[in-house]
Design an enzyme around this catalytic site. Structure first.
Site, PDB file in Angstrom:
ATOM      1  N   CYS A 113       0.851  -1.191   0.000  1.00  0.00           N
ATOM      2  CA  CYS A 113       0.000   0.000   0.000  1.00  0.00           C
ATOM      3  C   CYS A 113       0.885   1.240   0.000  1.00  0.00           C
ATOM      4  CB  CYS A 113      -0.918  -0.027   1.224  1.00  0.00           C
ATOM      5  SG  CYS A 113      -1.922   1.454   1.391  1.00  0.00           S
ATOM      6  N   CYS A 172      -0.277   4.093   2.184  1.00  0.00           N
ATOM      7  CA  CYS A 172      -0.081   3.901   3.637  1.00  0.00           C
ATOM      8  C   CYS A 172       1.390   4.031   4.026  1.00  0.00           C
ATOM      9  CB  CYS A 172      -0.532   2.505   4.084  1.00  0.00           C
ATOM     10  SG  CYS A 172      -2.001   1.895   3.300  1.00  0.00           S
ATOM     11  N   ASP A 173       2.275   3.428   3.243  1.00  0.00           N
ATOM     12  CA  ASP A 173       3.664   3.258   3.697  1.00  0.00           C
ATOM     13  C   ASP A 173       4.688   4.056   2.891  1.00  0.00           C
ATOM     14  OD1 ASP A 173       2.637   1.455   5.504  1.00  0.00           O
ATOM     15  OD2 ASP A 173       2.894  -0.257   4.169  1.00  0.00           O
TER      16      ASP A 173
END
Ligand code: NAP
Length: 308
Positions: free
Chosen positions: A134, A137-138
């Site tokens: 992701c 997200c990261d």
């Protein structure tokens, strides 16, 4: 005598908790069986801008928690348990979990879809230690660093653009010589100065010590291999529906998704499929929540004519 719920919802993502909200608000005894935490895949998204009603956007974890609380306000319950097996062909359905067996007159399957893996040795062990699924997200962990991104679809290209705003360099690895992604992405891709393309290539090995250190890249046409150092690897090669439990029980399409039309009804009476796990054209939070509402409405009709 064990309690027989009106509705057992498998999965606590947006589709599952919307079904639970509508069902419990309609006075139906509703239990959500969730493995980890509310929100499903959405909970991993740090900024959601396309779910209406949040003018500044909202993070997926908070939205998932709000959806759970909204359903529980009307009496829906949640049990945190891993489902091991289901029996769905009788009027009273059984859901076997590591916390016991739950019984329901209807079952709503909202188990979602998970990121597809490359299937390489050490991939699982390195997940979160340099290997990610992701970018939204990261990606922020890779400010000023070099990352490899695998995939050629819309998600991969959108992820490449997200990463290009943070990372020093993004190496996009695609197994063919042409992207599957929409034309709309062409211009922003060419404008991004720090995306390097590796066509007809695949990752054949993950290099690592305690954490990820790079890849071995294999050219699919020539078979040549090349070692590349990188700080992170993002895999964006589509998703796989969480339907292992239903293989022999319910009708699946050629990609493994549960076959159910807009009514969300599956081939078994009293069993409904909602959200990303269902065959559908657009997999978004709004379409998942819409499914949940439809399923609850169908369940009310089903229970009105069925004596379990
Ligand atoms: P996708 O469209 O299925 O693309 C998957 C990509 O990964 C393809 O390029 C595929 O290669 C590659 N791939 C698959 N398995 C692989 C493997 N084992 N090793 C290496 N590469 C592999 O999946 P997606 O990009 O996640 O998108 C899913 C759906 O959401 C699509 O319908 C997409 O249009 C939609 N979506 C839309 C948007 C948007 O419109 N803004 C954004 C994101 C997603 P091949 O091309 O060779 O098959």
């Amino acid at each position: 005598m064990n309690q027989i719920y009106d509705v057992l919802v498998l999965g606590g993502g947006p589709a599952g908790y919307t079904a639970a909200l509508y069902a419990s608000r309609a006075g139906l005894q509703t239990l959500v069986v969730e493995r980890l935490a509310a929100g499903g895949q959405m909970a991993l998204t740090h900024q959601i801008d396309n779910y209406p009603g949040f003018e500044e956007g909202i993070d997926g974890f908070t939205l998932g928690t709000k959806m759970q609380q909204g359903a529980e306000r009307f009496g829906a319950q949640t049990v945190y348990a891993e489902v091991a097996a289901v029996k769905l062909d009788e009027p009273v359905k059984e859901v076997h979990t590591d916390s016991g067996i739950f019984y329901g007159k209807t079952v709503v399957i909202a188990t979602g879809a998970n990121p597809r893996k490359l299937g390489l040795p050490m991939e699982q062990e390195l997940t979160g230690r340099g290997v990610h699924y992701c970018a939204a997200c990261d990606g922020m962990f890779y400010r000023g660093k070099t990352v490899v991104l695998v995939g050629g679809g819309n998600s991969a290209v959108a992820d490449a653009l997200v990463l290009s705003r943070v990372a020093k360099k993004v190496i996009l690895v695609h197994r063919r010589d042409k992207l599957r992604a929409s034309k709309i992405y062409e211009e922003p891709l060419h404008q991004a100065q720090n995306i390097e393309f590796r066509w007809n290539c695949e990752v054949s090995q993950l290099r690592h010590s305690q954490r990820f250190e790079g890849i071995v890249l294999r050219n699919r046409l020539t078979g040549e291999e090349e070692s590349l150092s990188a700080d992170g690897l993002f895999v964006s090669i589509g998703r796989e529906p969480a339907t292992e439990l239903f293989q022999e029980i319910l009708e699946l399409d050629e990609n493994g998704y549960l076959v159910a039309g807009e009514s969300t009804a599956t081939n078994l009476p009293g069993v409904f499929a909602v959200g990303d796990v269902r065959t559908k054209a657009v997999r978004q939070i709004v379409t998942a929540t819409a499914d949940g509402a439809v399923a609850a409405h169908q369940i009310e009709e089903y229970l009105a004519v069925t004596v379990a």
